[in-house]
Write an enzyme that holds these catalytic residues in place. Structure first.
Site, PDB file in Angstrom:
ATOM      1  N   GLY A   2     -17.426  -2.334  -0.013  1.00  0.00           N
ATOM      2  CA  GLY A   2     -18.292  -1.169   0.121  1.00  0.00           C
ATOM      3  C   GLY A   2     -19.635  -1.320  -0.555  1.00  0.00           C
ATOM      4  N   PRO A  17     -14.955  -7.174   4.230  1.00  0.00           N
ATOM      5  CG  PRO A  17     -15.042  -6.542   6.486  1.00  0.00           C
ATOM      6  CD  PRO A  17     -14.166  -6.476   5.265  1.00  0.00           C
ATOM      7  CE1 TYR A  36      -2.669  -3.329   0.591  1.00  0.00           C
ATOM      8  CE2 TYR A  36      -2.868  -2.794   2.920  1.00  0.00           C
ATOM      9  CZ  TYR A  36      -3.111  -3.649   1.869  1.00  0.00           C
ATOM     10  OH  TYR A  36      -3.786  -4.812   2.090  1.00  0.00           O
TER      11      TYR A  36
END
Length: 336
Positions: free
Chosen positions: A218, A214, A64
């Site tokens: 979104g 999870p 990232y």
């Protein structure tokens, strides 16, 4: 400080809150935004708020940025390092100029190089949980995990994990050194680990399971009504399940979830997280905004009855979602 419930993640001694915080969206990757624009000040404030709420399990990776996310976390946790449980990952190769090669590297010498870089970027002398981000197809898993085991012996890492690996790979790795947890995409929208043997093998071997995305990247929030709601450079535009006909088929399922959540008086996001937690799995919903960290943390207090779980799963049985979770090239990078 909140009293969010804590549980053992796996059987090696790591104790974590029932929900963590995914930090990926707080920075760009290779100059592109994964989930739209990020603001460093708000991201740091979100990490501080998470600690107040008891969500002190932070998930990052050297990918990232690359490296920018770990450096952001270093700023956020400075002076409070011992209050956080830090998980980071390696395996997407990053060269000496801090550029992604987009290759995979699980060679022992690279493991040692990657961990030292992450320790420096995180401003810490020990990583709580160190994951192999993706399997290197050219390096035996036993060699990679052997090098990771040496990091535990030397005190650079406390626990080791694997991400996006098959049941067979998990077995091989666990014979070399106990694996604390496996991280894979898992949600009401992505239930493949129930089908491919991964959940069975982690249960059998006493390994924990962490669910990234999870809330279906979104999608379950209900804020995305058409494929055009994604920002121009949002990587979800490239995911088959968010394209064309698939998008609208999946949106119908989301709308049914909304009705269930509304009847109980909580948000669809909270319903999705409560379902994962009910499975004994740790969700790490990603957010970079203060308003969502409180909503997410509140899901830990929701109890779903067996009847409610059965009802939700009857609407979203395994395999019902239209479209793959990654594009063709990215799916090839996953050990299946």
């Amino acid at each position: 400080m909140s009293t969010m419930k804590k549980i053992n993640l796996g059987s090696q001694g790591l104790h974590v809150p029932v929900e963590g915080l995914g930090c990926m969206g707080m920075t760009t990757i290779a100059g592109g935004n994964i989930y739209g624009q990020a603001n460093e000040q708000e991201a740091i404030a979100t990490i501080h708020k998470a600690l107040e709420l008891g969500v002190n399990f932070l998930d990052t990776a050297d990918l990232y940025g690359p490296l920018l996310n770990e450096r952001l976390l270093a700023k956020a946790i400075k002076g409070n390092r011992d209050k956080y449980i830090i998980a980071t990952k390696f395996g997407f190769e990053i060269d000496d100029n801090e550029q992604l090669t987009w290759g995979f590297n699980g060679k022992p010498e690279y493991v040692n190089k990657a961990v030292d870089r992450s320790l420096k970027n995180l401003g810490t002398d020990c990583i709580d949980l160190y994951y192999l981000h993706r399997l290197d197809p050219n390096t035996p898993i036993e060699d990679t995990v052997g090098a990771m085991a040496d990091l535990v012996k030397s005190g650079k890492v406390k626990y080791i994990g694997l991400s996006e690996v098959s049941a067979e790979t998990i077995r091989k790795a666990h014979k070399v050194h106990p694996i604390t947890t496996v991280q894979t995409e898992y949600s009401l929208f992505e239930r493949q680990p129930e089908v491919n043997g991964v959940l069975d093998v982690v249960k059998e071997l006493g390994i924990g399971f962490v669910a990234y995305s999870p809330v279906g990247r979104g999608f379950i929030t209900g804020q995305i009504k058409t494929p055009d709601d994604f920002e121009a450079n949002d990587f979800r535009r490239d995911i088959p399940r968010f394209q064309g006909e698939n998008f609208y088929k999946n949106l119908e399922l989301v709308n049914q979830l909304h009705a269930i959540a509304g009847n109980r008086g909580f948000t669809p996001t909270q319903l999705a997280l409560a379902w994962v937690i009910a499975k004994g799995i740790i969700p790490i919903p990603g957010t970079k905004r203060l308003k969502y960290i409180e909503e997410n943390a509140a899901a830990a207090n929701i109890t779903l009855s067996p009847a409610e779980i059965a009802h939700i799963e009857s609407i979203l049985p395994t395999g019902v979602i239209a479209g793959e979770r990654y594009n063709t090239q990215q799916m090839q990078n996953i050990d299946q």
